[in-house]
Write a protein that holds these residues in place. Structure first.
Motif, PDB file in Angstrom:
ATOM      1  N   SER A 312       0.848  -1.187   0.000  1.00 24.80           N
ATOM      2  CA  SER A 312       0.000   0.000   0.000  1.00 24.80           C
ATOM      3  C   SER A 312       0.883   1.236   0.000  1.00 24.80           C
ATOM      4  O   SER A 312       1.972   1.243   0.585  1.00 24.80           O
ATOM      5  CB  SER A 312      -0.915   0.014   1.232  1.00 24.80           C
ATOM      6  N   ASN A 313       0.389   2.284  -0.662  1.00 18.47           N
ATOM      7  CA  ASN A 313       1.072   3.572  -0.684  1.00 18.47           C
ATOM      8  C   ASN A 313       0.073   4.688  -0.388  1.00 18.47           C
ATOM      9  O   ASN A 313      -0.368   5.398  -1.301  1.00 18.47           O
ATOM     10  CB  ASN A 313       1.716   3.831  -2.052  1.00 18.47           C
ATOM     11  N   PRO A 314      -0.336   4.882   0.858  1.00 29.63           N
ATOM     12  CA  PRO A 314      -1.271   5.969   1.155  1.00 29.63           C
ATOM     13  C   PRO A 314      -0.720   7.324   0.705  1.00 29.63           C
ATOM     14  O   PRO A 314       0.371   7.730   1.100  1.00 29.63           O
ATOM     15  CB  PRO A 314      -1.403   5.904   2.676  1.00 29.63           C
ATOM     16  N   GLY A 315      -1.491   7.990  -0.153  1.00 33.16           N
ATOM     17  CA  GLY A 315      -1.032   9.246  -0.728  1.00 33.16           C
ATOM     18  C   GLY A 315      -0.214   9.079  -1.989  1.00 33.16           C
ATOM     19  O   GLY A 315       0.162  10.065  -2.633  1.00 33.16           O
ATOM     20  N   GLY A 316       0.075   7.842  -2.353  1.00 37.34           N
ATOM     21  CA  GLY A 316       0.815   7.550  -3.575  1.00 37.34           C
ATOM     22  C   GLY A 316       0.022   6.631  -4.481  1.00 37.34           C
ATOM     23  O   GLY A 316      -1.079   6.180  -4.139  1.00 37.34           O
ATOM     24  N   ALA A 317       0.577   6.330  -5.641  1.00 40.31           N
ATOM     25  CA  ALA A 317      -0.081   5.415  -6.566  1.00 40.31           C
ATOM     26  C   ALA A 317       0.023   3.986  -6.051  1.00 40.31           C
ATOM     27  O   ALA A 317       0.907   3.648  -5.261  1.00 40.31           O
ATOM     28  CB  ALA A 317       0.562   5.530  -7.947  1.00 40.31           C
ATOM     29  N   ALA A 318      -0.885   3.145  -6.505  1.00 44.83           N
ATOM     30  CA  ALA A 318      -0.879   1.739  -6.090  1.00 44.83           C
ATOM     31  C   ALA A 318       0.413   1.071  -6.543  1.00 44.83           C
ATOM     32  O   ALA A 318       0.930   1.348  -7.633  1.00 44.83           O
ATOM     33  CB  ALA A 318      -2.081   1.018  -6.685  1.00 44.83           C
ATOM     34  N   PRO A 319       0.968   0.168  -5.713  1.00 47.87           N
ATOM     35  CA  PRO A 319       2.187  -0.535  -6.124  1.00 47.87           C
ATOM     36  C   PRO A 319       1.932  -1.460  -7.301  1.00 47.87           C
ATOM     37  O   PRO A 319       0.891  -2.124  -7.377  1.00 47.87           O
ATOM     38  CB  PRO A 319       2.573  -1.317  -4.865  1.00 47.87           C
ATOM     39  N   VAL A 320       2.880  -1.512  -8.224  1.00 48.58           N
ATOM     40  CA  VAL A 320       2.782  -2.361  -9.408  1.00 48.58           C
ATOM     41  C   VAL A 320       4.061  -3.185  -9.508  1.00 48.58           C
ATOM     42  O   VAL A 320       5.170  -2.629  -9.503  1.00 48.58           O
ATOM     43  CB  VAL A 320       2.599  -1.531 -10.693  1.00 48.58           C
ATOM     44  N   TYR A 321       3.912  -4.497  -9.597  1.00 45.66           N
ATOM     45  CA  TYR A 321       5.043  -5.396  -9.782  1.00 45.66           C
ATOM     46  C   TYR A 321       4.954  -6.047 -11.157  1.00 45.66           C
ATOM     47  O   TYR A 321       3.884  -6.483 -11.574  1.00 45.66           O
ATOM     48  CB  TYR A 321       5.058  -6.478  -8.704  1.00 45.66           C
ATOM     49  N   LYS A 322       6.082  -6.112 -11.838  1.00 43.41           N
ATOM     50  CA  LYS A 322       6.171  -6.818 -13.113  1.00 43.41           C
ATOM     51  C   LYS A 322       7.348  -7.774 -13.032  1.00 43.41           C
ATOM     52  O   LYS A 322       8.483  -7.342 -12.800  1.00 43.41           O
ATOM     53  CB  LYS A 322       6.363  -5.831 -14.265  1.00 43.41           C
ATOM     54  N   GLY A 323       7.045  -9.061 -13.208  1.00 40.07           N
ATOM     55  CA  GLY A 323       8.101 -10.054 -13.079  1.00 40.07           C
ATOM     56  C   GLY A 323       8.742 -10.047 -11.712  1.00 40.07           C
ATOM     57  O   GLY A 323       9.935 -10.337 -11.568  1.00 40.07           O
ATOM     58  N   GLY A 324       7.950  -9.704 -10.689  1.00 45.68           N
ATOM     59  CA  GLY A 324       8.462  -9.667  -9.323  1.00 45.68           C
ATOM     60  C   GLY A 324       9.250  -8.429  -8.979  1.00 45.68           C
ATOM     61  O   GLY A 324       9.779  -8.334  -7.869  1.00 45.68           O
ATOM     62  N   VAL A 325       9.309  -7.469  -9.893  1.00 45.94           N
ATOM     63  CA  VAL A 325      10.092  -6.248  -9.677  1.00 45.94           C
ATOM     64  C   VAL A 325       9.148  -5.070  -9.513  1.00 45.94           C
ATOM     65  O   VAL A 325       8.275  -4.829 -10.362  1.00 45.94           O
ATOM     66  CB  VAL A 325      11.056  -5.981 -10.854  1.00 45.94           C
ATOM     67  N   LEU A 326       9.316  -4.326  -8.429  1.00 48.67           N
ATOM     68  CA  LEU A 326       8.492  -3.150  -8.194  1.00 48.67           C
ATOM     69  C   LEU A 326       8.793  -2.080  -9.230  1.00 48.67           C
ATOM     70  O   LEU A 326       9.954  -1.734  -9.467  1.00 48.67           O
ATOM     71  CB  LEU A 326       8.762  -2.602  -6.789  1.00 48.67           C
ATOM     72  N   GLN A 327       7.739  -1.537  -9.824  1.00 50.76           N
ATOM     73  CA  GLN A 327       7.893  -0.471 -10.801  1.00 50.76           C
ATOM     74  C   GLN A 327       7.943   0.888 -10.093  1.00 50.76           C
ATOM     75  O   GLN A 327       7.491   1.023  -8.951  1.00 50.76           O
ATOM     76  CB  GLN A 327       6.741  -0.507 -11.802  1.00 50.76           C
ATOM     77  N   PRO A 328       8.522   1.910 -10.733  1.00 46.68           N
ATOM     78  CA  PRO A 328       8.593   3.238 -10.097  1.00 46.68           C
ATOM     79  C   PRO A 328       7.228   3.711  -9.625  1.00 46.68           C
ATOM     80  O   PRO A 328       6.232   3.594 -10.350  1.00 46.68           O
ATOM     81  CB  PRO A 328       9.146   4.121 -11.213  1.00 46.68           C
ATOM     82  N   THR A 329       7.185   4.216  -8.398  1.00 50.64           N
ATOM     83  CA  THR A 329       5.931   4.631  -7.782  1.00 50.64           C
ATOM     84  C   THR A 329       5.849   6.147  -7.758  1.00 50.64           C
ATOM     85  O   THR A 329       6.767   6.827  -7.279  1.00 50.64           O
ATOM     86  CB  THR A 329       5.820   4.092  -6.346  1.00 50.64           C
ATOM     87  N   LEU A 330       4.743   6.683  -8.264  1.00 56.93           N
ATOM     88  CA  LEU A 330       4.530   8.118  -8.311  1.00 56.93           C
ATOM     89  C   LEU A 330       3.590   8.553  -7.188  1.00 56.93           C
ATOM     90  O   LEU A 330       2.881   7.736  -6.597  1.00 56.93           O
ATOM     91  CB  LEU A 330       3.931   8.519  -9.659  1.00 56.93           C
TER      92      LEU A 330
END
Length: 369
Positions: A312-330
């Motif tokens: 969870s990212n309260p105040g941020g964008a939802a976390p996104v994982y691709k191939g087990g790798v966290l994508q940049p969070t805005l």
């Protein structure tokens, strides 16, 4: 006489603050685009209702510059450290009512850690050495770490590492945080100075230091070692979680300073890790924009699970994982925070977010939904 006068002034101010009963947000210049107080933020099982008007304090008697960190003591009180020397320490109940305040000696008040010893609570207060004068100009002086009781009585102080020969003359000491191990050892993060983690005994005796900038394996280096935390989620193998904020990650070390692994959080300039049960919480002081550039007046909260996966990212964008790798969070499309500097988790799993450089606003309460 001094004590009587201090108590009289304190009680008068507290009574006035209750009578005025104006939350800080009522007189602050709020960031354009902030969501209303009834907004619900977060993701998955970690969603929260926003209350920016939680702290019931008076700007005339208990002014704020920056709210840096907050802890909850054994009595359930919420203790906040800021850098206004009229009241470095503010003590609240969970409803936001001001119970006490003290402290005039920490113009760079930055790090606050609760230490429990023999059934008694103590505070480790870190002054980073950066402070603003009356003109608004920033100044720098040597930092310090002090241990006090909950009323501000000094127990001991940890001075500049140069005095014991572990820093060279050109190495600055501007500490940002402390952590306390189960055996009482104290770890000091020199996050605005030379980026070492310095380990002391419970009495302030030097043991070792590690991190910094000059390791043969660069993975062992720290870049803006803003926070240090003892992680007891596996009680058989306690470890240190250290912020390397400019690298957008946490780095994990053994208690004797051996590097274990790195937790990448792309796009997040994370402050200290805050542990609660199996979760790790952290304030994000800045985030990056869609082009990968650091975005000022940004920030949010991030929450990791027992496997150090962002949930969870309260105040941020939802976390996104691709191939087990966290994508940049805005940051979220509708900003909630500016420069999330710390998170306090209370005994009911509500959060209190301290912000830096956010128009003198008090901590924001996030009530768990």
């Amino acid at each position: 006489m001094h004590s009587t006068r201090r108590d009289f002034l304190r009680n008068t101010a507290l009574a006035s603050a209750v009578a005025v009963a104006k939350p800080v947000a009522g007189f602050s210049i709020l960031h354009k685009g902030l969501q209303p107080d009834e907004a619900t933020i977060g993701h998955g099982n970690y969603t929260y209702k926003v209350d920016k008007n939680w702290a019931k304090i008076s700007v005339n008697h208990t002014p704020l510059f920056n709210c840096h960190e907050m802890v909850q003591d054994s009595k359930g009180r919420l203790i906040m450290l800021g850098d206004c020397t009229r009241n470095n320490i503010l003590v609240f109940d969970k409803s936001g009512r001001l119970l006490d305040y003290w402290g005039t000696a920490f113009p760079g008040g930055h790090g606050l850690t609760l230490s429990k010893e023999g059934g008694e609570d103590f505070l480790l207060i870190t002054d980073c050495g950066w402070y603003q004068d009356r003109s608004g100009a920033w100044n720098r002086q040597a930092g310090q770490v002090v241990k006090t009781d909950l009323n501000g009585r000094l127990i001991f102080a940890i001075g500049h590492p140069r005095t014991i020969g572990i820093y060279k003359n050109d190495e600055h000491f501007m500490p940002t945080e402390t952590a306390v191990a189960p055996n009482g050892d104290i770890y000091v993060a020199d996050g605005y100075g030379s980026d070492y983690i310095i380990q002391y005994s419970s009495k302030g005796e030097y043991i070792r230091h590690f991190g910094g900038h000059h390791n043969a394996d660069k993975a062992h280096n720290l870049v803006n070692a803003h926070g240090v935390t003892v992680d007891l989620r596996d009680p058989r193998n306690p470890v240190l979680v250290c912020s390397s904020r400019e690298e957008n990650c946490f780095k994990v070390f053994t208690l004797d300073g051996k590097f274990i692994k790195q937790i990448d959080l792309p796009g997040m300039y994370v402050c200290r890790a805050v542990m609660d049960e199996q979760q790790l919480y952290a304030g994000v002081c800045w985030s990056k924009d869609a082009k990968g550039q650091r975005f000022d007046s940004s920030g949010f909260v991030t929450i990791l699970d027992a496997d150090n996966k962002v949930v969870s990212n309260p105040g941020g964008a939802a976390p996104v994982y691709k191939g087990g790798v966290l994508q940049p969070t805005l940051q979220a499309a509708n900003p909630v925070f500016q420069h999330g500097h710390d998170v306090c988790v209370d005994d009911e799993k509500n959060l209190y977010v301290c912000q830096w450089n956010a128009h003198h606003t008090a901590p924001v309460k996030l009530t768990r939904v």
